[in-house]
Design a protein around this motif. Structure first.
Motif, short mmCIF file in Angstrom:
data_model
loop_
_atom_site.label_atom_id
_atom_site.label_comp_id
_atom_site.label_asym_id
_atom_site.label_seq_id
_atom_site.Cartn_x
_atom_site.Cartn_y
_atom_site.Cartn_z
N VAL A 27 -62.32 -28.06 17.63
CA VAL A 27 -63.51 -28.40 18.42
C VAL A 27 -63.33 -29.81 18.95
CG1 VAL A 27 -66.02 -28.65 18.40
CG2 VAL A 27 -64.93 -26.96 16.90
N ALA A 28 -63.17 -29.93 20.26
CA ALA A 28 -63.01 -31.24 20.89
C ALA A 28 -61.89 -32.03 20.21
CB ALA A 28 -64.32 -32.02 20.85
N ALA A 29 -60.78 -31.34 19.96
CA ALA A 29 -59.58 -31.94 19.37
C ALA A 29 -59.78 -32.40 17.92
CB ALA A 29 -59.05 -33.08 20.23
N GLN A 30 -60.85 -31.93 17.29
CA GLN A 30 -61.03 -32.14 15.85
C GLN A 30 -60.85 -30.78 15.17
OE1 GLN A 30 -62.31 -34.87 13.71
NE2 GLN A 30 -61.44 -36.06 15.38
N PHE A 31 -60.18 -30.80 14.01
CA PHE A 31 -59.94 -29.55 13.30
C PHE A 31 -60.91 -29.39 12.13
CE2 PHE A 31 -55.84 -30.38 15.32
CZ PHE A 31 -55.61 -29.16 15.91
N TYR A 32 -61.39 -28.17 11.97
CA TYR A 32 -62.28 -27.83 10.85
C TYR A 32 -61.77 -26.54 10.23
CZ TYR A 32 -65.31 -31.09 13.32
OH TYR A 32 -65.80 -32.20 13.96
N ALA A 33 -61.65 -26.52 8.91
CA ALA A 33 -61.19 -25.33 8.22
C ALA A 33 -62.28 -24.87 7.26
CB ALA A 33 -59.90 -25.62 7.46
N ILE A 34 -62.61 -23.57 7.34
CA ILE A 34 -63.63 -23.00 6.45
C ILE A 34 -63.14 -21.67 5.91
CG2 ILE A 34 -65.54 -24.09 7.71
CD1 ILE A 34 -66.17 -21.25 8.87
N ASP A 35 -63.77 -21.22 4.82
CA ASP A 35 -63.50 -19.88 4.31
C ASP A 35 -63.93 -18.86 5.36
OD1 ASP A 35 -62.27 -20.12 1.86
OD2 ASP A 35 -64.13 -20.13 0.71
N ASP A 36 -63.17 -17.77 5.47
CA ASP A 36 -63.54 -16.74 6.45
C ASP A 36 -64.53 -15.74 5.85
OD1 ASP A 36 -63.49 -15.19 8.82
OD2 ASP A 36 -62.15 -13.79 7.84
N SER A 37 -65.40 -16.19 4.96
CA SER A 37 -66.42 -15.24 4.50
C SER A 37 -67.75 -15.96 4.39
CB SER A 37 -66.02 -14.60 3.17
OG SER A 37 -66.02 -15.54 2.15
N CYS A 38 -68.74 -15.37 5.00
CA CYS A 38 -70.08 -15.92 4.98
C CYS A 38 -70.58 -15.91 3.53
CB CYS A 38 -71.00 -15.08 5.87
SG CYS A 38 -72.70 -15.66 5.86
N PRO A 39 -71.13 -17.02 3.04
CA PRO A 39 -71.61 -17.04 1.65
C PRO A 39 -72.81 -16.13 1.41
CG PRO A 39 -72.20 -19.08 2.77
CD PRO A 39 -71.31 -18.32 3.70
N HIS A 40 -73.39 -15.62 2.49
CA HIS A 40 -74.54 -14.72 2.35
C HIS A 40 -74.10 -13.36 1.84
CE1 HIS A 40 -77.72 -12.01 4.34
NE2 HIS A 40 -78.23 -12.50 3.23
N GLN A 41 -73.27 -12.66 2.61
CA GLN A 41 -72.81 -11.34 2.17
C GLN A 41 -71.32 -11.11 2.43
OE1 GLN A 41 -75.38 -8.29 3.77
NE2 GLN A 41 -76.84 -8.53 2.10
N LEU A 77 -77.37 -22.84 1.09
CA LEU A 77 -76.22 -21.97 1.30
C LEU A 77 -75.12 -22.77 1.96
CD1 LEU A 77 -75.95 -18.97 0.66
CD2 LEU A 77 -76.59 -18.45 3.00
N LYS A 78 -73.89 -22.59 1.46
CA LYS A 78 -72.79 -23.41 1.97
C LYS A 78 -71.52 -22.59 1.98
CE LYS A 78 -70.72 -27.96 1.04
NZ LYS A 78 -69.31 -27.62 1.26
N VAL A 79 -70.78 -22.66 3.09
CA VAL A 79 -69.47 -22.03 3.16
C VAL A 79 -68.45 -23.10 2.79
CG1 VAL A 79 -69.16 -22.52 5.64
CG2 VAL A 79 -67.91 -20.63 4.58
#
Length: 102
Positions: A27-41, A77-79
């Motif tokens: 995003v705008a030359a910044q990198f973000y890494a998250i789990d590919d699963s929504c913490p909801h379900q 809730l947090k991913v």
């Protein structure tokens, strides 16, 4: 991480690291890494709609801030998010074990 895996600005990449599946956003030359699963379900966030630094889960429309992983307007809730370091054009995702995976 192989160069061809690194997403261009505005794009994302699906990564499998060990037993984890992550999404790497640029995003705008910044990198973000998250789990590919929504913490909801547990729905995949890879195909969610990205608005700025907010990813929307396509299952129930929950929106998460890529900068800290929290559900918008909530701290309930947090991913999982992972720090991303760019060192001489190589991208490293810093996993919890303290090891660099490249």
């Amino acid at each position: 991480m192989p160069l061809e895996k690194i997403p261009n600005v505005g794009e994302r990449a699906f990564l499998k690291i060990g037993d984890k599946t992550l999404v790497l956003f640029n995003v705008a030359a910044q990198f973000y890494a998250i789990d590919d699963s929504c913490p909801h379900q547990g729905a995949s966030l890879f195909s969610g709609r990205l608005e700025g630094r907010v990813i929307q889960c396509c299952a129930h429309g929950l929106r998460f801030d890529l900068t800290n992983g929290y559900l918008l307007n909530s701290s309930q809730l947090k991913v999982a998010t992972y720090p991303v370091e760019v060192i001489t054009e190589k991208v490293f995702i810093v996993m919890g074990s303290g090891e660099n995976h490249g």
